[in-house]
Design an enzyme around this catalytic site. Structure first.
Site, short mmCIF file in Angstrom:
data_model
loop_
_atom_site.label_atom_id
_atom_site.label_comp_id
_atom_site.label_asym_id
_atom_site.label_seq_id
_atom_site.Cartn_x
_atom_site.Cartn_y
_atom_site.Cartn_z
N GLU A 1 -0.30 -9.54 12.21
CA GLU A 1 -0.22 -9.18 10.80
C GLU A 1 1.21 -8.81 10.40
OE1 GLU A 1 -2.62 -5.76 9.91
OE2 GLU A 1 -2.47 -6.04 7.74
N ASP B 1 0.76 -1.25 0.00
CA ASP B 1 0.00 0.00 0.00
C ASP B 1 0.79 1.31 0.00
OD1 ASP B 1 -1.70 -2.08 0.37
OD2 ASP B 1 -2.83 -1.20 2.01
#
Ligand code: NAG
Length: 834
Positions: free
Chosen positions: A792, A592
């Site tokens: 994560e 991202d």
């Protein structure tokens, strides 16, 4: 015989098309496929729930579990558990052992409710409709639980579509004594029964209030409802509505001052009716599974529970499942899992010691246990607005305006998807680029289910060859996503990681090392595509047209511009640029907020994308060659060479000694934009740098330099020296990610073990591999022990797990790393000991 038909099959396949097989060969294949399909019908395929079983059939039976501590009114509503949520007082949860063919057991450490819940789920084959299944639910008070811990547990079952489900017990105002039995039927499932078995050994709250006489809690409450099509996923709301009416009635009857205790009021009405949705509720006092056996005199508490079983029996099976047969199926599943795990995925040195066993099993089991079945419609912007071509400078503003217009936003589908997921509480749906990583360890365990999942993803492709990168199918999935993120765009790509799996398939087919036999009777249907190459051939042949369509979609829509800017390169074609970039993000790249050229420019070229395209092309080449499409294979080989050459010509910066994105500067010149980190080593990560590449040394040095990418906890996403390090959202600007680290580990391993004659960096690669593998596994393990969860990403300064909790998607690649060799000799070689 088998060899003969196999040979025949191969012969037919190579010489003719369409595929034709000898009759008996076809029969065997079909039989295997049928068995395999049946063994996958049922599962905890609602991974967004702590526990919920459904079949891989749209609009069918949906079941789920809800529970709460009910001994005080304080915060009671928030204690009801159903969907997995982050930070709701869980001290870890998930599958300790799970296998997609047999089942497994899950422990939910519900600290907020002072109870540990276990769900032991198993499938039991038999009959014509995908067999039967059962789950044993247990609750054990945690250490800090009060003497009187009262817990309510509900199990519900509902059916959608054509079919029926009804309660067999006669309605009883006081509740049901003994077992509750449901009977149902549907086209796909045939006739079936669901038995919620009661045991006399459970303890229930004693009478403390006159309300008890109207609803004695040593019985099971059964309550029915008719829920509209498509709304069964809102089971918890239905339960709350019904409970609210009951609570109001109690208040009216007894007044606030003499209200019954919460375990009496937070109950459903006894209300058996016709309907498609039936809820059962039990209220337990203390543990609801421990039976003191004859051994208790010796102070041993033996667990002989049959106290709370939910048993689904297909009527086509020879005999219905009983609590006793459920017990033996649970035991058998445990044995098979352990045996299989030790043969296929056992941690290797230095992790081959007992303390890593539960960790390794849990990480892998949660990856498999995250497999779900999703069905529903999705939202796509089909405007094909000209702005989406992203051809002008300032295109990011034009595309933002075009997106805001929502020109032609369509609801498409419904479609189905069988997939694993990144995270049960936060991302309980399919993500395209995550899935390729998920399937890497799964392919070692069960190639057939792996290929089934791959197929399911390719079935989502549209006519142009596009697959949406995030699959938000149906209202339940959409309920978890902010509205502006639900729209998918058919010009957005995502890393084609599923092509890693085709490479893995072909590697396995080529390698002569047989898969060890296990005690699992399902072995032959787990790896049919490896055992019988003709099966793999049929699979790849039938998928091939889709793969080609997808591949040309990528090349057509994500092309980068070489000629307009007078760039000099071996090939004038092979350059790539992600579409869907905004000012600060390229979400489509998966990385991202990784720093990119500023401002966005239509002349940009992206290192990670050309590398993915190189990997994808290599994979296509190998597939084409495997299925005998030789002309195609030659064409792919040509493209692969062009990509590899162009990576050096377009992306290597001699000044920075690394690979860089390119853009166009104010003088209309092509220039490199270098941010050392994952992107600058992408050609290495995708296996496109041969061991004797003159660029390899710089890549290896960059990885191993603590001032740049190296940390004690894994390779950082961005170099410490980069001005953007740790800035902004800091999502891909320093944290350690396991998926990319796996690619580093794998690529180092490949160099370290390459038999190529010219391999000047073998020792360096081996040394880095060895240390990195240890750092990564040890850190994820330490954080798992400390917090109860996989995360994560990991903080590069202190190793702490961060962002999404219970991220058992690609973080589970730790299992694959543990199973890789330690390369001790290579390490010693480096130290001059050999
Ligand atoms: C697999 O099982 C499902 C559900 O029973 C069925 O609808 C489907 O046709 C089966 N597929 C194959 C290939 O047998």
């Amino acid at each position: 015989m088998v060899q003969f038909w196999c040979f025949l099959a191969l012969l037919t396949l190579f010489t003719s098309s369409p595929i034709a097989l000898a009759d008996d060969a076809q029969e065997i294949l079909l039989d295997t496929a049928k068995q395999s399909n049946a063994s996958l019908l049922w599962g905890p395929y609602r991974p967004n729930l702590y526990f919920g079983v459904r079949p891989r059939i749209p609009r069918s039976l949906m079941t789920g579990l809800v529970w709460s501590r009910v001994d005080s009114y304080e915060g009671l509503q928030e204690r009801f558990r159903h969907t997995c949520e982050q930070h709701e007082g869980m001290a870890g949860y998930g599958w300790d052992e799970y296998d997609v063919r047999h089942g497994g057991h899950q422990t939910i450490h519900d600290a907020g409710n002072s109870i540990d819940i276990t769900t032991e789920f198993v499938k039991i084959p038999g009959g014509d409709h995908g067999g039967s299944w059962g789950v044993r639910v247990k609750g054990t008070p945690r250490e800090d639980a009060p003497d009187r811990l009262i817990t309510t547990v509900m199990f519900y079952a509902g059916i959608e579509g054509l079919g029926s489900l009804e309660v067999q017990n006669a309605p009883d105002e006081l509740g049901i004594e003994g077992d509750v039995n449901l009977a149902g039927s549907s086209n796909e499932l045939g006739e079936f029964g669901i038995r919620i078995a009661e045991s006399v050994d459970n303890r229930h709250p004693p009478k403390q209030h006159p309300s008890y006489d109207g609803k004695p809690l040593d019985r099971t409450i059964v309550s029915s409802a008719q829920v509209p099509e498509g709304s069964l996923w809102q089971a918890k709301s239905v339960i709350f509505q019904k409970m609210k009416a009951e609570i109001d009635a109690y208040i009216e009857e007894y007044g606030q001052d003499n209200a019954p205790p919460p375990w009496s009021t937070f109950t459903l009405p006894n209300d058996i009716q016709e309907g498609n949705f039936h809820m059962t509720q039990k209220v337990f006092d203390g543990a609801f599974h421990v039976r003191i056996s004859a051994d208790n005199r010796k102070g041993v508490i033996a667990d002989l529970s049959t106290q709370f079983d939910v048993i689904y029996s297909s009527s086509s099976a020879p005999t219905p499942v009983s609590p006793e047969s459920l017990s033996s199926a649970i035991d058998r599943a445990k044995l098979i899992f352990s045996d299989r795990f030790s043969k296929l995925l056992a941690p290797k040195a230095p992790f081959n010691v007992p303390k890593y066993q539960p960790f390794a099993k849990s990480m892998f089991s949660n990856l498999l246990g995250g497999i779900g079945y999703f069905f529903g419609d999705s939202v796509v912007d089909r405007s094909y607005a000209p702005e989406y071509e992203e051809e002008n400078e300032g295109f990011d503003e034009e595309t933002a305006a075009a997106r805001a217009q929502q020109g032609d936003v369509k609801v498409e589908g419904p479609s189905e998807l069988y997939t694993s997921i990144p995270s049960r509480p936060f991302f309980p749906r399919g993500f395209l680029w995550d899935e390729g990583f998920h399937l890497i360890p799964i392919a070692d365990w069960d190639m057939d289910v792996t290929l089934e999942i791959v197929q399911s993803w390719f079935n989502l492709m549209d006519e142009d060859g596009w697959i949406g990168r995030e699959q938000i199918l149906g209202p339940e999935a959409r309920s978890k996503v902010p509205q502006e993120f639900t729209i998918q765009y058919p010009h957005y790509a995502n890393p084609p990681t599923l092509f890693l799996i085709f490479e893995s398939l072909i590697d396995k087919l080529n390698s002569k090392s047989a898969i060890p036999t296990t005690r699992d009777t399902l072995d032959p249907i787990r790896n049919a595509h490896l055992d019988e190459p003709s099966t793999a051939l049929i699979y790849l042949k039938s998928l091939y047209p889709l793969l080609k369509r997808h591949y040309s979609w990528f090349r057509r829509t994500q092309r980068g511009d070489i000629k307009s800017y007078d760039r000099v390169a071996y090939s004038t074609k092979e350059a790539y640029r992600w579409r869907g970039r905004t000012d600060r993000h390229i979400l489509t790249s998966g990385l991202d907020d990784y720093p990119r050229p500023q401002p966005p420019h239509p002349g940009e070229l992206h290192t990670d994308l050309i590398s993915w395209m190189g990997m994808m092309t290599r994979s296509m080449k190998r597939i084409a060659s495997f299925i005998g499409e030789d002309d195609d294979a030659a064409e792919y080989a040509g493209i692969e060479t062009a990509i590899v050459r162009n990576i050096d010509d377009l992306h290597w910066s001699a000044a920075h000694q690394t690979y860089c994105d390119a853009t166009i500067d104010d003088y209309e010149e092509s220039v490199h934009v270098c941010h050392k980190g994952y992107i600058s080593i992408f050609p290495f990560l995708t296996g496109l740098l041969p061991p004797d590449s003159p660029r390899l040394k710089a890549v290896l040095d960059l990885i191993a330099d603590p001032e740049e990418l190296w940390s004690e906890y894994g390779i950082r996403s961005l170099s410490r020296r980069d001005p953007n390090y740790g800035t902004g959202e800091n999502y891909w600007r320093s944290p350690v990610w396991m998926n990319m680290n796996y690619l580093v580990v794998k690529s180092l391993y490949d160099v370290a073990t390459s038999e190529s004659g010219k391999n000047p960096h073998r020792a360096q690669a081996a040394k880095t591999y060895r240390q990195l593998r240890r750092n990564l596994v040890e850190n994820v393990f330490r954080e798992w022990e400390r917090t109860g969860f996989a995360w994560e990403q990991y903080n590069p300064e202190n190793g702490e797990g961060q962002r999404t909790q219970h991220f058992t998607g690609w973080t589970s690649l730790g299992v694959k790393m543990m199973n890789m060799p330690d390369l001790e000799e290579a390490g010693r070689m480096e130290h001059g000991e050999l």
